[in-house]
Design a protein around this motif. Structure first.
Motif, PDB file in Angstrom:
ATOM      1  N   VAL A  31       0.867  -1.177   0.000  1.00  0.00           N
ATOM      2  CA  VAL A  31       0.000   0.000   0.000  1.00  0.00           C
ATOM      3  C   VAL A  31       0.903   1.226   0.000  1.00  0.00           C
ATOM      4  CG1 VAL A  31      -1.703   1.339   1.306  1.00  0.00           C
ATOM      5  CG2 VAL A  31      -1.871  -1.163   1.222  1.00  0.00           C
ATOM      6  N   ARG A  52      -3.361  -0.788  -3.073  1.00  0.00           N
ATOM      7  CA  ARG A  52      -4.196   0.372  -2.759  1.00  0.00           C
ATOM      8  C   ARG A  52      -3.284   1.561  -2.522  1.00  0.00           C
ATOM      9  NH1 ARG A  52      -7.387  -2.794  -4.212  1.00  0.00           N
ATOM     10  NH2 ARG A  52      -9.486  -3.269  -3.399  1.00  0.00           N
ATOM     11  N   LEU A  78      -3.309   5.335  -0.448  1.00  0.00           N
ATOM     12  CA  LEU A  78      -3.911   6.283   0.489  1.00  0.00           C
ATOM     13  C   LEU A  78      -3.331   7.661   0.211  1.00  0.00           C
ATOM     14  CD1 LEU A  78      -5.839   6.239   3.015  1.00  0.00           C
ATOM     15  CD2 LEU A  78      -3.757   6.286   4.397  1.00  0.00           C
ATOM     16  N   ARG A  92      -5.451  13.000  -5.098  1.00  0.00           N
ATOM     17  CA  ARG A  92      -6.220  11.944  -5.761  1.00  0.00           C
ATOM     18  C   ARG A  92      -6.398  12.265  -7.244  1.00  0.00           C
ATOM     19  NH1 ARG A  92     -11.462  10.769  -7.346  1.00  0.00           N
ATOM     20  NH2 ARG A  92     -12.090   8.577  -7.085  1.00  0.00           N
ATOM     21  N   SER A  98     -10.766   3.121  -8.101  1.00  0.00           N
ATOM     22  CA  SER A  98     -11.174   2.145  -7.098  1.00  0.00           C
ATOM     23  C   SER A  98     -10.064   1.799  -6.118  1.00  0.00           C
ATOM     24  CB  SER A  98     -11.657   0.862  -7.783  1.00  0.00           C
ATOM     25  OG  SER A  98     -10.628   0.318  -8.593  1.00  0.00           O
ATOM     26  N   SER A  99      -8.815   2.170  -6.459  1.00  0.00           N
ATOM     27  CA  SER A  99      -7.677   1.834  -5.603  1.00  0.00           C
ATOM     28  C   SER A  99      -7.330   2.938  -4.615  1.00  0.00           C
ATOM     29  CB  SER A  99      -6.437   1.542  -6.458  1.00  0.00           C
ATOM     30  OG  SER A  99      -6.640   0.415  -7.277  1.00  0.00           O
ATOM     31  N   ALA A 124      -8.076   5.982  -1.732  1.00  0.00           N
ATOM     32  CA  ALA A 124      -8.925   6.539  -0.681  1.00  0.00           C
ATOM     33  C   ALA A 124      -8.272   7.811  -0.155  1.00  0.00           C
ATOM     34  CB  ALA A 124      -9.133   5.546   0.460  1.00  0.00           C
ATOM     35  N   THR A 184     -10.777   5.874   7.668  1.00  0.00           N
ATOM     36  CA  THR A 184     -10.608   5.757   6.211  1.00  0.00           C
ATOM     37  C   THR A 184      -9.439   4.847   5.877  1.00  0.00           C
ATOM     38  OG1 THR A 184     -11.506   7.985   5.864  1.00  0.00           O
ATOM     39  CG2 THR A 184     -10.190   7.050   4.088  1.00  0.00           C
ATOM     40  N   ALA A 185      -8.324   5.024   6.565  1.00  0.00           N
ATOM     41  CA  ALA A 185      -7.158   4.175   6.321  1.00  0.00           C
ATOM     42  C   ALA A 185      -7.454   2.730   6.681  1.00  0.00           C
ATOM     43  CB  ALA A 185      -5.963   4.692   7.125  1.00  0.00           C
ATOM     44  N   LEU A 189      -9.341   1.041   3.886  1.00  0.00           N
ATOM     45  CA  LEU A 189      -8.490   0.792   2.732  1.00  0.00           C
ATOM     46  C   LEU A 189      -7.530  -0.372   2.987  1.00  0.00           C
ATOM     47  CD1 LEU A 189      -7.490   2.258  -0.078  1.00  0.00           C
ATOM     48  CD2 LEU A 189      -5.512   2.795   1.339  1.00  0.00           C
ATOM     49  N   GLU A 195      -9.217  -3.632   2.604  1.00  0.00           N
ATOM     50  CA  GLU A 195      -9.427  -3.944   1.190  1.00  0.00           C
ATOM     51  C   GLU A 195      -8.139  -4.495   0.557  1.00  0.00           C
ATOM     52  OE1 GLU A 195     -10.676  -0.429  -0.733  1.00  0.00           O
ATOM     53  OE2 GLU A 195     -12.652  -0.356   0.236  1.00  0.00           O
ATOM     54  N   ALA A 196      -7.016  -3.936   0.949  1.00  0.00           N
ATOM     55  CA  ALA A 196      -5.734  -4.363   0.384  1.00  0.00           C
ATOM     56  C   ALA A 196      -5.346  -5.754   0.826  1.00  0.00           C
ATOM     57  CB  ALA A 196      -4.649  -3.369   0.768  1.00  0.00           C
TER      58      ALA A 196
END
Length: 350
Positions: A93, A127, A129, A136, A148-149, A151, A340-341, A344, A347-348
């Motif tokens: 990440v 992902r 961050l 972004r 999608s990757s 956040a 938020t982190a 993410l 998800e990773a």
């Protein structure tokens, strides 16, 4: 308990926005139940030597297969070959504060090479961050990172007492940041030069050791403007010293040409300080337009004019302070940053 290796280059106690973010994110993730293991990478990033890249490769090779590893962007974007070698066995990440090639003062060829290297490295992150929607957008547009990757985890702020101010007739101005070309403190001095007849003082809090050449340029600008008696270079300040400076200031000022977010500005707003700033990078996306006077980068006359208006009009500063009182309630918390982190990272590495 989920496990995370957090790889950060250099001294993790350095007092820059990026390192402060990393330290606080580690603490907040631990509060959410993560077992965070710090991994110190060599000091030379984002311009590592071959030996430092070899050491980084060795350190990552020592992490067992299948582990989740978040790498600070100061290193990740400068190690594309290493990212390729380890992406298949580690869940990588990237934490990107702002693209490395956007740093002020780089030769155009070097900046483009750094952008190409970071684009290559990010292609191997599960992902990414980022700390602002501006970053972004840059990663989507110029670095081919899938939406999608990514956040966005905005830096948080803590509840803070309202700034008391200097209590004098001369407004106390405060600027915070390491003395680097991107911060462009000499432009701030030049913008204040026409207002020598007005009463004011300026304190600049930030490391004078990060870039000795830029520190010398700043000192020359102060002497050439005959403002040595008005300007104090406080050097790097710790948390307690910064809190004192903010508490005793009347106006926060920034001449930074690019900010991935602008954590020092957020700290000022958290104390209801009015702000005059260059809107470089992500600043304009979150800064309340009533609490601050923002000017575009490379608009030095505009910065000087804004400073003159703020210095000469106490009522304007009072209105900006009232707006900052409301704006500070809308600043994100560090708990929000960590949530938020956390999402993410899961998800990773489900």
């Amino acid at each position: 308990m989920p496990e995370l290796v957090f790889a950060i280059p250099g001294d993790p106690e350095r007092r820059t926005g990026g390192y402060l973010y990393d330290r606080r994110l580690s603490l907040e993730l631990a509060a959410l139940g993560w077992a965070v293991s710090p991994l110190r990478l060599p000091d030379g990033f984002p311009f590592p030597s071959p030996a430092e890249l070899e050491e980084t490769d060795r350190l990552l090779a020592g992490i067992p297969d299948g582990r989740l590893v978040m790498v600070d962007g100061l290193a990740f974007g400068a190690m594309p070959d290493i990212a390729v070698r380890h992406a298949g066995r580690l869940a990588l990440v990237a934490l990107v504060h702002h693209p490395l090639g956007y740093e002020t003062g780089l030769e155009p060829d070097r900046a483009q090479a750094m952008i190409a290297a970071e684009r290559s490295a990010l292609a191997h992150a599960r992902r990414v961050l980022v700390t602002s929607t501006t970053t972004r957008a840059a990663l989507l547009d110029q670095f081919a990172v899938p939406a999608s990757s990514i956040a966005v985890a905005l830096p948080g702020t803590d509840p803070a007492p309202l700034a008391q101010g200097s209590g004098g007739d001369a407004p106390a101005l405060l600027a915070v940041g390491s003395i680097l070309p991107r911060k462009d403190f000499p432009a701030l001095i030049e913008a204040l030069r026409p207002w020598r007849d007005l009463p004011w003082t300026l304190t600049i809090g930030g490391s004078l050791l990060s870039d000795p050449k830029e520190a010398a340029r700043l000192r020359h600008a102060i002497e050439a403007s005959s403002l040595a008696e008005r300007v104090e270079l406080a050097g790097e300040v710790d948390t307690e010293q910064l809190a004192t400076l903010l508490h005793q200031s009347d106006l926060f000022v920034s001449s930074s040409r690019y900010e991935g977010f602008g954590m020092a500005l957020a700290e000022a707003v958290a104390r209801a300080l009015p702000v005059v700033a260059v809107a470089g990078g992500a600043v304009a996306e979150w800064m309340d337009s009533e609490a601050a006077m923002l000017v575009p980068p490379d608009h030095r006359d505009g910065l000087s004019k804004a400073l003159g208006l703020a210095l000469s009009d106490p009522e304007r500063r009072a209105r900006m302070r009232e707006a900052a009182l409301a704006a500070r309630k809308r600043l994100p918390s560090w708990a929000e940053t960590a949530r938020t982190a956390d999402a993410l990272l899961h998800e990773a590495h489900p």
